[in-house]
Design a protein around this motif. Structure first.
Motif, PDB file in Angstrom:
ATOM      1  N   PHE A   1       0.881  -1.193  -0.023  1.00  0.00           N
ATOM      2  CA  PHE A   1       0.140  -0.051   0.122  1.00  0.00           C
ATOM      3  C   PHE A   1       0.988   1.277  -0.100  1.00  0.00           C
ATOM      4  N   PHE A   2       0.402   2.500   0.102  1.00  0.00           N
ATOM      5  CA  PHE A   2       1.223   3.485   0.127  1.00  0.00           C
ATOM      6  C   PHE A   2       0.303   4.630   0.944  1.00  0.00           C
ATOM      7  N   THR A   3       0.911   5.302   1.766  1.00  0.00           N
ATOM      8  CA  THR A   3      -0.027   6.391   2.912  1.00  0.00           C
ATOM      9  C   THR A   3      -0.524   7.383   2.078  1.00  0.00           C
ATOM     10  N   THR A   4      -0.300   7.892   0.930  1.00  0.00           N
ATOM     11  CA  THR A   4      -0.751   8.902   0.295  1.00  0.00           C
ATOM     12  C   THR A   4      -2.088   8.378  -0.633  1.00  0.00           C
ATOM     13  N   CYS A   5      -2.149   7.188  -0.956  1.00  0.00           N
ATOM     14  CA  CYS A   5      -3.182   6.678  -1.688  1.00  0.00           C
ATOM     15  C   CYS A   5      -4.647   7.022  -1.328  1.00  0.00           C
ATOM     16  N   LYS A   6      -5.243   7.441  -2.366  1.00  0.00           N
ATOM     17  CA  LYS A   6      -6.676   7.861  -2.056  1.00  0.00           C
ATOM     18  C   LYS A   6      -7.619   6.874  -2.870  1.00  0.00           C
ATOM     19  N   GLY A   7      -7.160   5.948  -3.357  1.00  0.00           N
ATOM     20  CA  GLY A   7      -7.896   4.882  -4.170  1.00  0.00           C
ATOM     21  C   GLY A   7      -8.143   3.515  -3.342  1.00  0.00           C
ATOM     22  N   ILE A   8      -7.652   2.505  -3.607  1.00  0.00           N
ATOM     23  CA  ILE A   8      -7.930   1.246  -3.274  1.00  0.00           C
ATOM     24  C   ILE A   8      -7.123   0.944  -1.735  1.00  0.00           C
ATOM     25  N   CYS A   9      -6.143   1.901  -1.471  1.00  0.00           N
ATOM     26  CA  CYS A   9      -5.481   1.383  -0.144  1.00  0.00           C
ATOM     27  C   CYS A   9      -6.294   1.723   1.040  1.00  0.00           C
ATOM     28  N   PRO A  10      -6.930   2.749   1.111  1.00  0.00           N
ATOM     29  CA  PRO A  10      -7.769   2.929   2.483  1.00  0.00           C
ATOM     30  C   PRO A  10      -8.858   2.013   2.453  1.00  0.00           C
ATOM     31  N   ARG A  11      -9.454   1.513   1.483  1.00  0.00           N
ATOM     32  CA  ARG A  11     -10.502   0.141   1.618  1.00  0.00           C
ATOM     33  C   ARG A  11      -9.553  -0.975   2.036  1.00  0.00           C
TER      34      ARG A  11
ATOM     35  N   ASP B   1       8.618   2.295 -12.919  1.00  0.00           N
ATOM     36  CA  ASP B   1       7.575   1.099 -12.151  1.00  0.00           C
ATOM     37  C   ASP B   1       6.843   1.760 -10.916  1.00  0.00           C
ATOM     38  N   PHE B   2       5.617   1.371 -11.125  1.00  0.00           N
ATOM     39  CA  PHE B   2       4.806   1.641  -9.964  1.00  0.00           C
ATOM     40  C   PHE B   2       3.846   0.374  -9.566  1.00  0.00           C
ATOM     41  N   LEU B   3       3.992  -0.130  -8.496  1.00  0.00           N
ATOM     42  CA  LEU B   3       3.049  -1.252  -7.883  1.00  0.00           C
ATOM     43  C   LEU B   3       2.086  -0.810  -7.397  1.00  0.00           C
ATOM     44  N   HIS B   4       0.772  -1.417  -7.630  1.00  0.00           N
ATOM     45  CA  HIS B   4      -0.468  -0.721  -7.081  1.00  0.00           C
ATOM     46  C   HIS B   4      -1.439  -1.903  -7.107  1.00  0.00           C
ATOM     47  N   THR B   5      -1.659  -2.730  -6.000  1.00  0.00           N
ATOM     48  CA  THR B   5      -2.366  -4.011  -6.199  1.00  0.00           C
ATOM     49  C   THR B   5      -3.254  -4.229  -4.937  1.00  0.00           C
ATOM     50  N   GLN B   6      -4.400  -4.611  -5.107  1.00  0.00           N
ATOM     51  CA  GLN B   6      -5.284  -4.933  -4.221  1.00  0.00           C
ATOM     52  C   GLN B   6      -5.288  -6.529  -3.438  1.00  0.00           C
ATOM     53  N   PHE B   7      -4.246  -7.159  -3.850  1.00  0.00           N
ATOM     54  CA  PHE B   7      -4.014  -8.448  -3.553  1.00  0.00           C
ATOM     55  C   PHE B   7      -3.251  -8.475  -2.303  1.00  0.00           C
ATOM     56  N   MET B   8      -3.444  -9.515  -1.265  1.00  0.00           N
ATOM     57  CA  MET B   8      -2.937  -9.833  -0.077  1.00  0.00           C
ATOM     58  C   MET B   8      -2.544 -11.211  -0.162  1.00  0.00           C
ATOM     59  N   ALA B   9      -1.284 -11.652   0.749  1.00  0.00           N
ATOM     60  CA  ALA B   9      -0.917 -13.116   0.588  1.00  0.00           C
ATOM     61  C   ALA B   9      -1.086 -13.487   2.153  1.00  0.00           C
TER      62      ALA B   9
ATOM     63  N   LYS C   1      -1.875 -18.720   0.149  1.00  0.00           N
ATOM     64  CA  LYS C   1      -2.991 -18.189  -0.766  1.00  0.00           C
ATOM     65  C   LYS C   1      -3.025 -16.866  -0.854  1.00  0.00           C
ATOM     66  N   ILE C   2      -3.419 -16.342  -2.110  1.00  0.00           N
ATOM     67  CA  ILE C   2      -3.545 -14.984  -2.285  1.00  0.00           C
ATOM     68  C   ILE C   2      -5.120 -14.502  -2.473  1.00  0.00           C
ATOM     69  N   TYR C   3      -5.530 -13.382  -1.627  1.00  0.00           N
ATOM     70  CA  TYR C   3      -6.713 -13.043  -1.578  1.00  0.00           C
ATOM     71  C   TYR C   3      -6.907 -11.530  -2.272  1.00  0.00           C
ATOM     72  N   ASP C   4      -8.145 -11.043  -2.644  1.00  0.00           N
ATOM     73  CA  ASP C   4      -8.093 -10.089  -3.145  1.00  0.00           C
ATOM     74  C   ASP C   4      -8.870  -8.997  -1.931  1.00  0.00           C
ATOM     75  N   GLY C   5      -8.001  -8.076  -1.395  1.00  0.00           N
ATOM     76  CA  GLY C   5      -8.168  -7.268  -0.098  1.00  0.00           C
ATOM     77  C   GLY C   5      -9.505  -6.520  -0.341  1.00  0.00           C
ATOM     78  N   LEU C   6     -10.080  -6.231  -1.482  1.00  0.00           N
ATOM     79  CA  LEU C   6     -11.270  -5.533  -1.707  1.00  0.00           C
ATOM     80  C   LEU C   6     -12.538  -6.166  -1.739  1.00  0.00           C
ATOM     81  N   LYS C   7     -12.348  -7.406  -1.688  1.00  0.00           N
ATOM     82  CA  LYS C   7     -13.737  -8.131  -1.810  1.00  0.00           C
ATOM     83  C   LYS C   7     -14.181  -8.938  -0.316  1.00  0.00           C
ATOM     84  N   LYS C   8     -15.352  -8.564   0.043  1.00  0.00           N
ATOM     85  CA  LYS C   8     -15.724  -8.889   1.507  1.00  0.00           C
ATOM     86  C   LYS C   8     -15.526 -10.466   1.612  1.00  0.00           C
TER      87      LYS C   8
END
Length: 180
Positions: free
Chosen positions: A47-57, A139-147, A157-164
């Motif tokens: 993640f990154f601290t200034t992200c306004k998109g997926i990171c807060p979610r 290069d810039f990495l921006h992913t919602q996936f968590m391991a 396993k890898i999970y989508d950190g945005l899906k409940k």
């Protein structure tokens, strides 16, 4: 009365990979390595601290996992920055303080950009290795996936950190791994 239907064993799913050696710095300026994950079930994200998109979610969803498992001795969350130029130790400390979490259980990590991205792509497998660019500056990495990493250091396993529903499944997997 016992059932006449035989109980089928759950299939053994091989790990996706194994955590490679690393050395990053946490929000308190302390070196963190793969050895800090030993004998712990670990959730890994970028993640990154200034992200306004997926990171807060993502971190809101990850907070529910933290709240459920924060008292488990064998549990850890590692949040690696995607933007180490901005996310210095001081910036990560400020962010960790705003999250009001126990930073022995949820660490925020920084390091060199190439090392961080290499871990995401080649160790944790949460971003496609083909995304590597010739120039790390471009290069810039921006992913919602968590391991999820088991106590032996295997990425299970890898999970989508945005899906409940995947967050719910992740909690169940963590519970199972903590029992092993």
């Amino acid at each position: 009365m016992t059932s006449l239907i035989p109980q089928l064993a759950k299939p053994v799913i091989p790990p996706i990979g194994t955590v490679k050696e690393f050395s990053f710095t946490n929000q308190d300026g302390v070196k963190v390595t793969e050895k800090d994950m030993a004998n712990k079930v670990t959730v890994v994200e970028f993640f990154f601290t200034t992200c306004k998109g997926i990171c807060p979610r993502m971190n809101k969803n990850l907070r529910t996992i933290y709240d459920q498992f924060k008292t488990e001795n064998d549990f850890l969350i590692l949040s690696h920055t995607c933007d180490p130029a901005i996310d210095t130790v001081a910036q990560l400390k400020k962010y960790a303080d705003s999250m009001a979490v126990d930073t022995k259980k949820w660490m925020f990590l920084t390091g060199s950009k190439d090392s961080l991205y290499h871990m995401a792509r080649h160790s944790y497998k949460i971003d496609d290795p083909k995304n590597d660019l010739n120039s790390i500056e471009d290069d810039f990495l921006h992913t919602q996936f968590m391991a999820i990493v088991n106590k032996k250091g295997d990425i299970v396993k890898i999970y989508d950190g945005l899906k409940k529903d995947e967050i719910k499944e992740m909690k169940s997997e963590i519970e199972n791994l903590l029992k092993k």
